[in-house]
Scaffold this motif. Structure first.
Motif, mmCIF file in Angstrom:
data_model
loop_
_atom_site.group_PDB
_atom_site.id
_atom_site.type_symbol
_atom_site.label_atom_id
_atom_site.label_comp_id
_atom_site.label_asym_id
_atom_site.label_seq_id
_atom_site.Cartn_x
_atom_site.Cartn_y
_atom_site.Cartn_z
ATOM 1 N N TRP A 156 -4.858 28.679 30.231
ATOM 2 C CA TRP A 156 -4.274 27.158 29.647
ATOM 3 C C TRP A 156 -5.637 26.714 30.709
ATOM 4 O O TRP A 156 -5.365 24.928 30.645
ATOM 5 N N HIS B 36 -7.299 25.166 22.634
ATOM 6 C CA HIS B 36 -6.864 25.042 23.502
ATOM 7 C C HIS B 36 -7.740 25.365 24.742
ATOM 8 O O HIS B 36 -8.730 25.536 25.813
ATOM 9 N N PRO C 225 -11.780 22.803 24.104
ATOM 10 C CA PRO C 225 -10.827 22.162 25.317
ATOM 11 C C PRO C 225 -11.440 20.534 24.787
ATOM 12 O O PRO C 225 -9.751 19.612 24.507
ATOM 13 N N THR D 196 -9.261 19.121 22.097
ATOM 14 C CA THR D 196 -7.279 19.849 22.336
ATOM 15 C C THR D 196 -6.900 17.934 22.801
ATOM 16 O O THR D 196 -5.543 17.904 22.638
#
Lengths: 274, 274
Positions: A34, A250, A254, A257
């Protein structure tokens, strides 16, 4: 806070604000995946990262085959964390099976969640023809599980490339492959069975909160047809077809997203008191 | 236990036994890189994994440039963890600069450690000719730091391959490269300066506990000459020249690494009460 749960699921909390934003990994992934997007939200939210028991840096002693034989054990991990941090009206962001885990968690305890962000959700990977196209035949899925048993490293290499796509950036698939390989094969196999043989289509209409569906433009794991199905079945859903390709936007895309999540979070939601 | 420190350094404790075994990562590495060897010791020790502040899943809010401008801040991370878990007579296993961090920690607080395992230690990377060969000229090291500023991704790719060697298994260098890239460039640069410009040669004779030096057979970061120097300078040291190649034998050659650590841990150590 219940420190046992926080240690068990390797929970890490950072950022400011009054609202939790909980990021749930996909199958075989861990919380560090993440990193390309989560820090973006730290200025406005209390960002919660964790690993499911059996993955990442979770406590392997807490693993038990029965609890994690289907998705409900993973759902309970999320709800245990919500209880430990006393989460109410949180933003939930799930990737792949993490998004189905969030869907099921929101049905079980609606008060915990304000809205869901679902990255590449699929309620059912197996085709249930003629009514439903999931992208995989039963033989495809059985073959994938068989390969895990016969040649775990080969399976990890094959699946990581298929999931990530974007072969021009080989480090992305490598990160996924390393994450797959860091899980004990028997734990990974049970998680794969729980993930790829689940059929949660009947749960989609029950989701009690608004949800954003982020559908990758080209995704062999959760094809566009599946994202459209999720949108049609889920009453309060917003559907965005991304420019991104592959099942991990993600990580691979990124910026897009982040932008789509920001847009969704900017929509005012008035919620009944519960 | 001080939960603030445990959260700050993302401390994970597993395994059984009465003695702690603390694993300290090398520069740019994170705790998951111990997975090939750490679980082996869980049946006999309480295995402690952590990330230095600024790396892995540590709390970035706790980072501060002054504290981490030289190795003493990283040493303090280890000692803070020892205090938080009330460690006494622990086994310390350090990789690369992690081994120097353990050396300095053992000098500051001898009671915390029973013995040290040092994987690829180097007290000084820079050649100090004619007396000392560290493997790098000052220009080599300045060039490496310059490359970090000009092209961080290129630097990570270059250094990961140089550190890992073993090009027949590209996933190993990829894991290192991904770990380097997951650190904020300014934090990585300051850590690199603290690591590669340190000169701790004078500290080696002061190490108050027995130590095992695991020297890789072919290592461009910590060459054999450096391992021999560490052995000659450290009074209670055991030196093992490994069959392994590259600077990360705990990742590339876990079986040999485990076996040599087991042998060393099997040696009875009678320690003065302190």
């Amino acid at each position: 806070m219940n420190q046992t749960i926080l240690q068990r699921n390797n929970v890490n909390i950072s950022g400011k604000g009054n609202q939790y934003m909980i990021f749930a990994p996909g199958f075989g992934c861990n919380q560090s995946m993440w990193r390309m997007i989560a820090s973006e939200f730290e200025k406005d939210y209390r960002v919660v990262l964790f690993d499911y028991v059996g993955t990442g840096n979770s406590d392997l002693q807490a693993y038990n085959k029965e609890r994690y034989s289907d998705l409900s054990g993973y759902v309970q991990d999320v709800l245990d964390i919500c209880e430990a941090i006393d989460a109410h009206n949180a933003i939930f962001v799930g990737h792949s099976v993490g998004s189905m885990i969030g869907i099921l968690a929101s049905i079980r305890e609606p008060k915990r969640f304000e809205r869901l962000v679902l990255i590449g959700p699929s309620p059912c990977y197996e085709n249930k023809l003629p009514d439903y196209y999931g992208g995989f035949s039963k033989e495809d899925l059985t073959g994938l599980i068989d390969l895990m048993e016969k040649n775990f490293a080969g399976w990890a290499n094959y699946l990581a490339s298929a999931v990530m796509q974007n072969p021009d950036r080989p480090l992305l698939a490598a990160e996924l492959e390393i994450s797959f390989c860091s899980i004990q094969p028997d734990i990974a196999r049970l998680f794969a069975v729980a993930t790829f043989f689940a059929d949660n289509r009947k749960d989609l209409p029950l989701v009690p909160v608004p949800a954003l569906i982020l559908q990758s433009n080209e995704d062999v794991i959760a094809p566009v047809k599946v994202g459209e199905y999720v949108h049609q079945s889920m009453p309060q859903s917003t559907y965005k077809l991304m420019k991104a390709t592959g099942h991990c936007p993600h990580m691979s895309h990124p910026e897009e997203t982040i932008q789509l999540i920001h847009e969704f979070l900017g929509i005012l939601i008035v919620k009944d008191k519960s």
